[in-house]
Design a protein around this motif. Structure first.
Motif, PDB file in Angstrom:
ATOM      1  N   LEU A  97      48.965  21.052 -89.237  1.00  0.00           N
ATOM      2  CA  LEU A  97      50.504  20.456 -89.453  1.00  0.00           C
ATOM      3  C   LEU A  97      51.403  21.373 -89.880  1.00  0.00           C
ATOM      4  CD1 LEU A  97      49.591  16.825 -90.832  1.00  0.00           C
ATOM      5  CD2 LEU A  97      50.034  17.473 -88.504  1.00  0.00           C
ATOM      6  N   LYS A  98      50.842  22.141 -90.575  1.00  0.00           N
ATOM      7  CA  LYS A  98      51.880  23.319 -91.157  1.00  0.00           C
ATOM      8  C   LYS A  98      52.321  24.391 -89.927  1.00  0.00           C
ATOM      9  CE  LYS A  98      52.236  26.964 -94.587  1.00  0.00           C
ATOM     10  NZ  LYS A  98      52.159  28.202 -93.757  1.00  0.00           N
ATOM     11  N   LEU A  99      51.292  24.791 -89.231  1.00  0.00           N
ATOM     12  CA  LEU A  99      51.593  25.420 -88.055  1.00  0.00           C
ATOM     13  C   LEU A  99      52.468  24.954 -86.845  1.00  0.00           C
ATOM     14  CD1 LEU A  99      51.127  28.211 -86.348  1.00  0.00           C
ATOM     15  CD2 LEU A  99      48.827  27.472 -85.642  1.00  0.00           C
ATOM     16  N   ARG A 100      52.162  23.576 -86.778  1.00  0.00           N
ATOM     17  CA  ARG A 100      52.881  22.894 -85.672  1.00  0.00           C
ATOM     18  C   ARG A 100      54.324  22.840 -86.210  1.00  0.00           C
ATOM     19  NH1 ARG A 100      52.658  16.518 -85.618  1.00  0.00           N
ATOM     20  NH2 ARG A 100      53.536  16.862 -87.591  1.00  0.00           N
ATOM     21  N   ALA A 107      44.429  32.431 -85.376  1.00  0.00           N
ATOM     22  CA  ALA A 107      45.032  33.088 -86.927  1.00  0.00           C
ATOM     23  C   ALA A 107      43.841  32.916 -88.002  1.00  0.00           C
ATOM     24  CB  ALA A 107      46.192  32.179 -87.246  1.00  0.00           C
ATOM     25  N   GLU A 108      43.056  31.596 -87.886  1.00  0.00           N
ATOM     26  CA  GLU A 108      41.938  31.708 -88.858  1.00  0.00           C
ATOM     27  C   GLU A 108      40.677  32.541 -88.497  1.00  0.00           C
ATOM     28  OE1 GLU A 108      41.950  29.929 -91.863  1.00  0.00           O
ATOM     29  OE2 GLU A 108      44.238  29.595 -91.398  1.00  0.00           O
ATOM     30  N   GLY A 109      40.722  33.068 -87.381  1.00  0.00           N
ATOM     31  CA  GLY A 109      39.487  33.901 -87.154  1.00  0.00           C
ATOM     32  C   GLY A 109      38.354  33.024 -86.533  1.00  0.00           C
ATOM     33  N   ARG A 110      38.620  31.617 -86.072  1.00  0.00           N
ATOM     34  CA  ARG A 110      37.601  30.841 -85.929  1.00  0.00           C
ATOM     35  C   ARG A 110      37.072  30.875 -84.401  1.00  0.00           C
ATOM     36  NH1 ARG A 110      38.395  25.901 -89.191  1.00  0.00           N
ATOM     37  NH2 ARG A 110      39.273  26.626 -90.985  1.00  0.00           N
ATOM     38  N   ASN A 111      36.065  30.777 -84.140  1.00  0.00           N
ATOM     39  CA  ASN A 111      35.262  30.688 -82.675  1.00  0.00           C
ATOM     40  C   ASN A 111      36.165  29.064 -82.400  1.00  0.00           C
ATOM     41  OD1 ASN A 111      33.882  32.872 -82.409  1.00  0.00           O
ATOM     42  ND2 ASN A 111      32.237  32.027 -83.653  1.00  0.00           N
ATOM     43  N   PRO A 112      36.198  28.843 -80.960  1.00  0.00           N
ATOM     44  CA  PRO A 112      36.999  27.600 -80.248  1.00  0.00           C
ATOM     45  C   PRO A 112      36.127  26.536 -80.864  1.00  0.00           C
ATOM     46  CG  PRO A 112      37.023  29.462 -78.646  1.00  0.00           C
ATOM     47  CD  PRO A 112      36.174  30.128 -79.685  1.00  0.00           C
ATOM     48  N   GLY A 113      36.539  25.397 -81.196  1.00  0.00           N
ATOM     49  CA  GLY A 113      35.767  24.188 -81.515  1.00  0.00           C
ATOM     50  C   GLY A 113      35.250  24.484 -83.085  1.00  0.00           C
ATOM     51  N   GLU A 114      35.446  25.141 -83.726  1.00  0.00           N
ATOM     52  CA  GLU A 114      35.056  25.368 -85.137  1.00  0.00           C
ATOM     53  C   GLU A 114      35.958  24.945 -86.331  1.00  0.00           C
ATOM     54  OE1 GLU A 114      33.847  29.502 -86.321  1.00  0.00           O
ATOM     55  OE2 GLU A 114      31.783  29.450 -85.117  1.00  0.00           O
ATOM     56  N   ALA A 154      49.893  20.598 -77.801  1.00  0.00           N
ATOM     57  CA  ALA A 154      48.835  20.442 -78.720  1.00  0.00           C
ATOM     58  C   ALA A 154      47.756  21.348 -78.798  1.00  0.00           C
ATOM     59  CB  ALA A 154      48.226  18.977 -79.029  1.00  0.00           C
ATOM     60  N   MET A 155      47.379  21.777 -77.484  1.00  0.00           N
ATOM     61  CA  MET A 155      46.058  22.739 -77.329  1.00  0.00           C
ATOM     62  C   MET A 155      46.671  24.173 -77.854  1.00  0.00           C
ATOM     63  SD  MET A 155      43.366  21.391 -75.988  1.00  0.00           S
ATOM     64  CE  MET A 155      42.502  22.092 -74.990  1.00  0.00           C
ATOM     65  N   ARG A 156      48.090  24.409 -77.719  1.00  0.00           N
ATOM     66  CA  ARG A 156      48.565  25.783 -77.973  1.00  0.00           C
ATOM     67  C   ARG A 156      48.453  25.923 -79.548  1.00  0.00           C
ATOM     68  NH1 ARG A 156      47.919  24.955 -73.300  1.00  0.00           N
ATOM     69  NH2 ARG A 156      46.156  26.408 -74.084  1.00  0.00           N
ATOM     70  N   VAL A 157      48.746  24.657 -80.124  1.00  0.00           N
ATOM     71  CA  VAL A 157      48.825  24.681 -81.579  1.00  0.00           C
ATOM     72  C   VAL A 157      47.325  25.044 -81.965  1.00  0.00           C
ATOM     73  CG1 VAL A 157      49.145  23.262 -83.856  1.00  0.00           C
ATOM     74  CG2 VAL A 157      50.671  23.458 -81.895  1.00  0.00           C
ATOM     75  N   ILE A 158      46.233  24.320 -81.720  1.00  0.00           N
ATOM     76  CA  ILE A 158      44.940  24.328 -82.158  1.00  0.00           C
ATOM     77  C   ILE A 158      44.583  25.810 -81.803  1.00  0.00           C
ATOM     78  CG2 ILE A 158      42.629  23.499 -81.757  1.00  0.00           C
ATOM     79  CD1 ILE A 158      44.286  21.649 -83.068  1.00  0.00           C
ATOM     80  N   GLU A 159      44.867  26.350 -80.412  1.00  0.00           N
ATOM     81  CA  GLU A 159      44.342  27.573 -80.045  1.00  0.00           C
ATOM     82  C   GLU A 159      44.868  28.628 -81.147  1.00  0.00           C
ATOM     83  OE1 GLU A 159      44.291  28.838 -75.458  1.00  0.00           O
ATOM     84  OE2 GLU A 159      46.048  28.798 -76.387  1.00  0.00           O
ATOM     85  N   GLN A 160      46.206  28.627 -81.499  1.00  0.00           N
ATOM     86  CA  GLN A 160      46.650  29.389 -82.353  1.00  0.00           C
ATOM     87  C   GLN A 160      46.217  29.416 -83.749  1.00  0.00           C
ATOM     88  OE1 GLN A 160      51.036  30.521 -82.227  1.00  0.00           O
ATOM     89  NE2 GLN A 160      51.372  29.639 -79.936  1.00  0.00           N
TER      90      GLN A 160
END
Length: 323
Positions: A240-243, A223-230, A213-219
């Protein structure tokens, strides 16, 4: 500490822990230099632990301003705005840490850590990073690995009730007690990039759901150019699509990464102080072991989920070919 021996003042101050891990381990700690990036609540707990343990120096890097969210979990930030107005997170935390143990040199380094050269990291014995993008974790780990000496590398991430620690000690030699004997041991650690590149189908069948799950959120953040936690619950459809894509690519059933767990990670952008204390305590213990060279190190992921109160160690490495 400039000399090889502990001073009388150090021996008196660290008497109890010297009884636990010995004078030689304390000497190594007192000569060690630690670099810390990303002053979140978990990292504040970690810094408090290693400063009290008596490391030689701690250098903090975090140019962000103090926010209301930071106040909720980082006890190093005093609630009086006059004490932190106009200061960076690193500067505020530095002021507080100095009071825990005046024998430890605590300082601040300003700038973007990803632009620091390889030689900068060579000044340290351990590097701990938090609040880092996927690309930044890989980059800093690569720089540490390019050095001729071993620099212990750690990443730590805490999202709501969940936390994760990654450890890279390269080629690590240490000693441990077995019955009445002291046994010399050796472990080889993969880099962060090599670790997360291990195909999911090659992982143990009962691998932690939190790892996936952490790898999905991280990726997703990458991909979205977000900072961690944003992230927020509004990102759930995209996650869910990426998962689905990742599970299909890796031949893994989507049930291995439950919707409920992804939802908790998406909305858990704030840290829970009790979880910070647990993760920060484990991380401090691991850095002390790596510097002292005593005791089995954690290899190479640690996960904690307050929902079930369990801590899990996972060895995520490329499977060795069968000869």
């Amino acid at each position: 500490m400039n000399g090889e021996e502990l001073t009388e003042q150090e021996t008196a101050l660290y008497d109890r822990q010297i009884r636990v891990w010995g004078a030689d381990a304390q000497r190594r700690l007192s000569k060690s230099h630690i670099l810390v990036y990303g002053m979140k609540g978990t990292v504040a707990e970690f810094c408090k632990n290693i400063v009290l343990a008596g490391v030689g120096s701690v250098t903090l890097v975090d140019d962000r301003e103090v926010t209301e969210e930071a106040l909720s979990a980082n006890f190093l930030i005093l609630p009086d705005e006059n004490l932190y107005h106009g200061k960076t997170l690193a500067e505020v935390c530095c002021d507080s840490l100095k009071e825990f143990n005046p024998m430890v040199h605590v300082s601040v380094e300003k700038g973007d850590i990803s632009t620091f050269g390889v030689e900068f990291f060579g000044k340290f014995d351990a590097v701990v990073v938090s609040c880092c993008s996927l690309a930044k974790k890989k980059l800093i780990n690569q720089k540490c690995r390019k050095l001729p000496k071993r620099v212990a590398f750690y990443t730590v991430d805490c999202r709501g009730s969940c936390g994760e620690i990654f450890v890279d000690l390269k080629d690590y030699k240490y000693s441990k007690k077995k019955l009445e004997e002291t046994v010399e041991c050796q472990l080889e650690f993969p880099s962060f990039e090599d670790t997360i590149s291990v195909p999911w189908k090659a992982l143990p069948k009962r691998v932690s759901k939190l790892y996936l799950a952490m790898r999905v959120i991280e990726q997703f953040e990458d991909a979205e150019g977000r900072n961690p936690g944003e992230t927020s619950i509004a990102d759930l459809p995209g996650v869910l699509k990426l998962r689905k894509e990742l599970c299909e690519t890796n031949s893994v059933n989507e049930s291995q990464i439950p919707d409920a767990l992804l939802e908790r990670l998406l909305i858990g952008t704030s840290e829970y102080p009790p979880v910070c204390a647990i993760i920060g305590g484990i991380l401090g213990q691991e850095v002390i072991k790596a510097i002292s060279g005593k005791g089995d190190p954690l290899k190479n992921f640690f996960f904690f989920d307050a929902m079930d109160g369990k801590g899990l160690i996972e060895d995520i490495s490329e499977p060795k070919p069968v000869s």
